[in-house]
Design a protein around this motif. Sequence first.
Motif, PDB file in Angstrom:
ATOM      1  N   VAL A  22       0.849  -1.199   0.000  1.00  0.00           N
ATOM      2  CA  VAL A  22       0.000   0.000   0.000  1.00  0.00           C
ATOM      3  C   VAL A  22       0.882   1.245   0.000  1.00  0.00           C
ATOM      4  CG1 VAL A  22      -1.728   1.318   1.286  1.00  0.00           C
ATOM      5  CG2 VAL A  22      -1.922  -1.163   1.120  1.00  0.00           C
ATOM      6  N   GLY A  23       2.035   1.140   0.632  1.00  0.00           N
ATOM      7  CA  GLY A  23       2.972   2.251   0.597  1.00  0.00           C
ATOM      8  C   GLY A  23       3.349   2.626  -0.818  1.00  0.00           C
ATOM      9  N   VAL A  24       3.486   1.635  -1.696  1.00  0.00           N
ATOM     10  CA  VAL A  24       3.783   1.900  -3.102  1.00  0.00           C
ATOM     11  C   VAL A  24       2.585   2.582  -3.763  1.00  0.00           C
ATOM     12  CG1 VAL A  24       4.528   0.896  -5.278  1.00  0.00           C
ATOM     13  CG2 VAL A  24       5.227  -0.154  -3.123  1.00  0.00           C
ATOM     14  N   LEU A  25       1.392   2.086  -3.478  1.00  0.00           N
ATOM     15  CA  LEU A  25       0.167   2.659  -4.041  1.00  0.00           C
ATOM     16  C   LEU A  25       0.047   4.138  -3.691  1.00  0.00           C
ATOM     17  CD1 LEU A  25      -2.697   2.551  -5.271  1.00  0.00           C
ATOM     18  CD2 LEU A  25      -3.505   1.717  -3.067  1.00  0.00           C
ATOM     19  N   VAL A  26       0.333   4.476  -2.449  1.00  0.00           N
ATOM     20  CA  VAL A  26       0.215   5.852  -1.993  1.00  0.00           C
ATOM     21  C   VAL A  26       1.368   6.706  -2.496  1.00  0.00           C
ATOM     22  CG1 VAL A  26       0.239   7.320   0.062  1.00  0.00           C
ATOM     23  CG2 VAL A  26      -1.129   5.222   0.041  1.00  0.00           C
ATOM     24  N   GLU A  27       2.559   6.103  -2.544  1.00  0.00           N
ATOM     25  CA  GLU A  27       3.755   6.879  -2.810  1.00  0.00           C
ATOM     26  C   GLU A  27       3.751   7.565  -4.161  1.00  0.00           C
ATOM     27  OE1 GLU A  27       8.449   5.884  -3.471  1.00  0.00           O
ATOM     28  OE2 GLU A  27       7.540   5.323  -1.574  1.00  0.00           O
ATOM     29  N   VAL A  28       3.356   6.864  -5.210  1.00  0.00           N
ATOM     30  CA  VAL A  28       3.485   7.434  -6.552  1.00  0.00           C
ATOM     31  C   VAL A  28       2.665   8.708  -6.724  1.00  0.00           C
ATOM     32  CG1 VAL A  28       3.163   7.026  -9.002  1.00  0.00           C
ATOM     33  CG2 VAL A  28       4.132   5.226  -7.560  1.00  0.00           C
ATOM     34  N   PRO A  29       1.339   8.689  -6.484  1.00  0.00           N
ATOM     35  CA  PRO A  29       0.599   9.945  -6.645  1.00  0.00           C
ATOM     36  C   PRO A  29       1.018  11.030  -5.658  1.00  0.00           C
ATOM     37  CG  PRO A  29      -0.810   8.239  -5.717  1.00  0.00           C
ATOM     38  CD  PRO A  29       0.444   7.571  -6.153  1.00  0.00           C
ATOM     39  N   VAL A  30       1.347  10.636  -4.419  1.00  0.00           N
ATOM     40  CA  VAL A  30       1.788  11.628  -3.438  1.00  0.00           C
ATOM     41  C   VAL A  30       3.094  12.274  -3.884  1.00  0.00           C
ATOM     42  CG1 VAL A  30       2.738  11.909  -1.111  1.00  0.00           C
ATOM     43  CG2 VAL A  30       0.600  10.675  -1.436  1.00  0.00           C
ATOM     44  N   MET A  31       4.053  11.470  -4.319  1.00  0.00           N
ATOM     45  CA  MET A  31       5.336  12.010  -4.741  1.00  0.00           C
ATOM     46  C   MET A  31       5.192  12.903  -5.968  1.00  0.00           C
ATOM     47  SD  MET A  31       7.449  11.065  -2.488  1.00  0.00           S
ATOM     48  CE  MET A  31       8.915  11.672  -3.294  1.00  0.00           C
ATOM     49  N   LEU A  32       4.313  12.528  -6.891  1.00  0.00           N
ATOM     50  CA  LEU A  32       4.100  13.366  -8.068  1.00  0.00           C
ATOM     51  C   LEU A  32       3.495  14.708  -7.670  1.00  0.00           C
ATOM     52  CD1 LEU A  32       2.807  10.738 -10.646  1.00  0.00           C
ATOM     53  CD2 LEU A  32       5.017  11.895 -10.637  1.00  0.00           C
ATOM     54  N   SER A  33       2.601  14.712  -6.685  1.00  0.00           N
ATOM     55  CA  SER A  33       2.027  15.976  -6.225  1.00  0.00           C
ATOM     56  C   SER A  33       3.093  16.839  -5.553  1.00  0.00           C
ATOM     57  CB  SER A  33       0.859  15.713  -5.263  1.00  0.00           C
ATOM     58  OG  SER A  33       1.314  15.225  -4.010  1.00  0.00           O
ATOM     59  N   LEU A  34       4.006  16.210  -4.818  1.00  0.00           N
ATOM     60  CA  LEU A  34       5.070  16.957  -4.159  1.00  0.00           C
ATOM     61  C   LEU A  34       6.105  17.460  -5.168  1.00  0.00           C
ATOM     62  CD1 LEU A  34       5.555  14.765  -0.965  1.00  0.00           C
ATOM     63  CD2 LEU A  34       4.454  17.008  -1.140  1.00  0.00           C
ATOM     64  N   VAL A  35       6.355  16.663  -6.205  1.00  0.00           N
ATOM     65  CA  VAL A  35       7.240  17.125  -7.283  1.00  0.00           C
ATOM     66  C   VAL A  35       6.653  18.378  -7.929  1.00  0.00           C
ATOM     67  CG1 VAL A  35       8.006  16.595  -9.623  1.00  0.00           C
ATOM     68  CG2 VAL A  35       8.383  14.938  -7.789  1.00  0.00           C
ATOM     69  N   ALA A  36       5.345  18.355  -8.193  1.00  0.00           N
ATOM     70  CA  ALA A  36       4.682  19.519  -8.791  1.00  0.00           C
ATOM     71  C   ALA A  36       4.781  20.732  -7.869  1.00  0.00           C
ATOM     72  CB  ALA A  36       3.219  19.193  -9.087  1.00  0.00           C
ATOM     73  N   PHE A  37       4.577  20.522  -6.566  1.00  0.00           N
ATOM     74  CA  PHE A  37       4.677  21.618  -5.603  1.00  0.00           C
ATOM     75  C   PHE A  37       6.101  22.165  -5.559  1.00  0.00           C
ATOM     76  CE2 PHE A  37       5.663  23.145  -1.309  1.00  0.00           C
ATOM     77  CZ  PHE A  37       4.692  24.118  -1.159  1.00  0.00           C
ATOM     78  N   ALA A  38       7.080  21.281  -5.546  1.00  0.00           N
ATOM     79  CA  ALA A  38       8.475  21.716  -5.508  1.00  0.00           C
ATOM     80  C   ALA A  38       8.826  22.534  -6.746  1.00  0.00           C
ATOM     81  CB  ALA A  38       9.402  20.508  -5.383  1.00  0.00           C
ATOM     82  N   ASN A  39       8.330  22.109  -7.892  1.00  0.00           N
ATOM     83  CA  ASN A  39       8.609  22.844  -9.121  1.00  0.00           C
ATOM     84  C   ASN A  39       7.945  24.221  -9.114  1.00  0.00           C
ATOM     85  OD1 ASN A  39      10.271  20.931 -10.341  1.00  0.00           O
ATOM     86  ND2 ASN A  39       8.541  19.826 -11.235  1.00  0.00           N
ATOM     87  N   ARG A  40       6.746  24.317  -8.540  1.00  0.00           N
ATOM     88  CA  ARG A  40       6.044  25.605  -8.493  1.00  0.00           C
ATOM     89  C   ARG A  40       6.697  26.588  -7.531  1.00  0.00           C
ATOM     90  NH1 ARG A  40       1.307  22.364  -8.428  1.00  0.00           N
ATOM     91  NH2 ARG A  40       1.127  22.719  -6.172  1.00  0.00           N
ATOM     92  N   THR A  41       7.400  26.077  -6.532  1.00  0.00           N
ATOM     93  CA  THR A  41       8.012  26.949  -5.519  1.00  0.00           C
ATOM     94  C   THR A  41       9.510  27.146  -5.742  1.00  0.00           C
ATOM     95  OG1 THR A  41       8.284  25.019  -4.057  1.00  0.00           O
ATOM     96  CG2 THR A  41       6.294  26.341  -3.776  1.00  0.00           C
ATOM     97  N   ARG A  42      10.001  26.765  -6.892  1.00  0.00           N
ATOM     98  CA  ARG A  42      11.435  26.863  -7.172  1.00  0.00           C
ATOM     99  C   ARG A  42      11.961  28.287  -6.991  1.00  0.00           C
ATOM    100  NH1 ARG A  42      14.193  23.415 -10.251  1.00  0.00           N
ATOM    101  NH2 ARG A  42      12.218  22.639 -11.108  1.00  0.00           N
ATOM    102  N   ALA A  43      11.190  29.265  -7.451  1.00  0.00           N
ATOM    103  CA  ALA A  43      11.677  30.650  -7.433  1.00  0.00           C
ATOM    104  C   ALA A  43      11.840  31.209  -6.028  1.00  0.00           C
ATOM    105  CB  ALA A  43      10.715  31.540  -8.232  1.00  0.00           C
ATOM    106  N   ARG A  44      11.252  30.574  -5.032  1.00  0.00           N
ATOM    107  CA  ARG A  44      11.352  31.069  -3.656  1.00  0.00           C
ATOM    108  C   ARG A  44      12.690  30.732  -3.005  1.00  0.00           C
ATOM    109  NH1 ARG A  44       6.309  32.420  -1.467  1.00  0.00           N
ATOM    110  NH2 ARG A  44       4.547  31.947  -2.832  1.00  0.00           N
ATOM    111  N   PHE A  45      13.452  29.833  -3.642  1.00  0.00           N
ATOM    112  CA  PHE A  45      14.721  29.410  -3.067  1.00  0.00           C
ATOM    113  C   PHE A  45      15.876  30.208  -3.685  1.00  0.00           C
ATOM    114  CE2 PHE A  45      11.966  26.071  -1.832  1.00  0.00           C
ATOM    115  CZ  PHE A  45      12.554  25.423  -0.762  1.00  0.00           C
TER     116      PHE A  45
END
Length: 339
Positions: free
Chosen positions: A311-334
């Motif tokens: 189940v960890g695998v099931l959860v991980e993929v969509p969660v990680m993709l959402s966090l990747v998207a968030f990280a990319n959107r906040t790149r300019a703040r760093f």
Amino acid sequence: MSIFERYLTVWVGLAMIAGVLIGQGAPWLVQAIAATEVASVNLVVAVLIWAMVYPMMVGVDFGAVAGVARQPKGLLVTLAVNWLIKPFTMAFLAVLFFDHVFAPLISPEDAAQYTAGLILLGAAPCTAMVFVWSQLTKGDATYTLVQVSVNDLVMVVAFAPIVAFLLGVTDLSVPWETLLLATVLYVVLPLGAGLITRRKLGSKAAIDAFSAQVKPWSMVGLIATVAILFGLQGETILAKPTVILLIAVPIIIQSYGIFALAYGAAFALKVPHQIAAPCALIGTSNFFELAVAVAISLFGLNSGAALATVVGVLVEVPVMLSLVAFANRTRARFPEPAA
């Protein structure tokens, strides 16, 4: 990002469905794949993970490794979150939900199994798939490699004591062959292949062109791996859909909480984004291959602990993709990386 990468969530969802269907319609194929194991490491999955990692390794410039010493903050955040915080918060959430919040819905025996599975996940920071997440956030390939390598070394000495302590088991048998073979398969071999490739290609332009050609195979490896893992546990997933949701709750809370902690700490310490993003994603993602292998060796293939790790695998993929998207959107703040 290419069209393939942009719609990766869709492909992964289809891979999950396909894996379950294959597991039901062609169980002989799933069993054949499951039989290709050495020291509890599935060799078919290992090849696919190698395909994920190799494109990232081609981009590693060993000449830049010395620069990591000048930017230690990202590595310190990764180590602190992965080994001083994450295993213990995962155990706390597992006990909170399975022994209290969800107690009326599941038996004490099942609760103990699910807790054990989540503890195994929490004590195993990502080794292979983080290279994919790092690549999607344009992370520093060399720094990501150093972070993963250091975590692997810590894992060899810290995984067993932490898991034993949290499970309350004093005679935990950790598959050291699995740890060593996984490190060789997922880090050493693709790293060596990447180094040889860089030397043969020579110029930066040739390296960049080659990287663009092999990059899609990284996504293919991810999708095929997801399909195989869901094929192996397809029958259990179909039989207990509600339990899947219950197990997913503490994993989701843990994932977003750990990312927020690590990403926030990196931001506060003014770590450049190309280091901060992989730094946070390593702790958020899990070395699920190890977690699954240990769960099966300790509790059995059809155990609740093994189910929880899947189940960890099931959860991980969509969660990680959402966090990747968030990280990319906040790149300019760093801050910009130092020259």
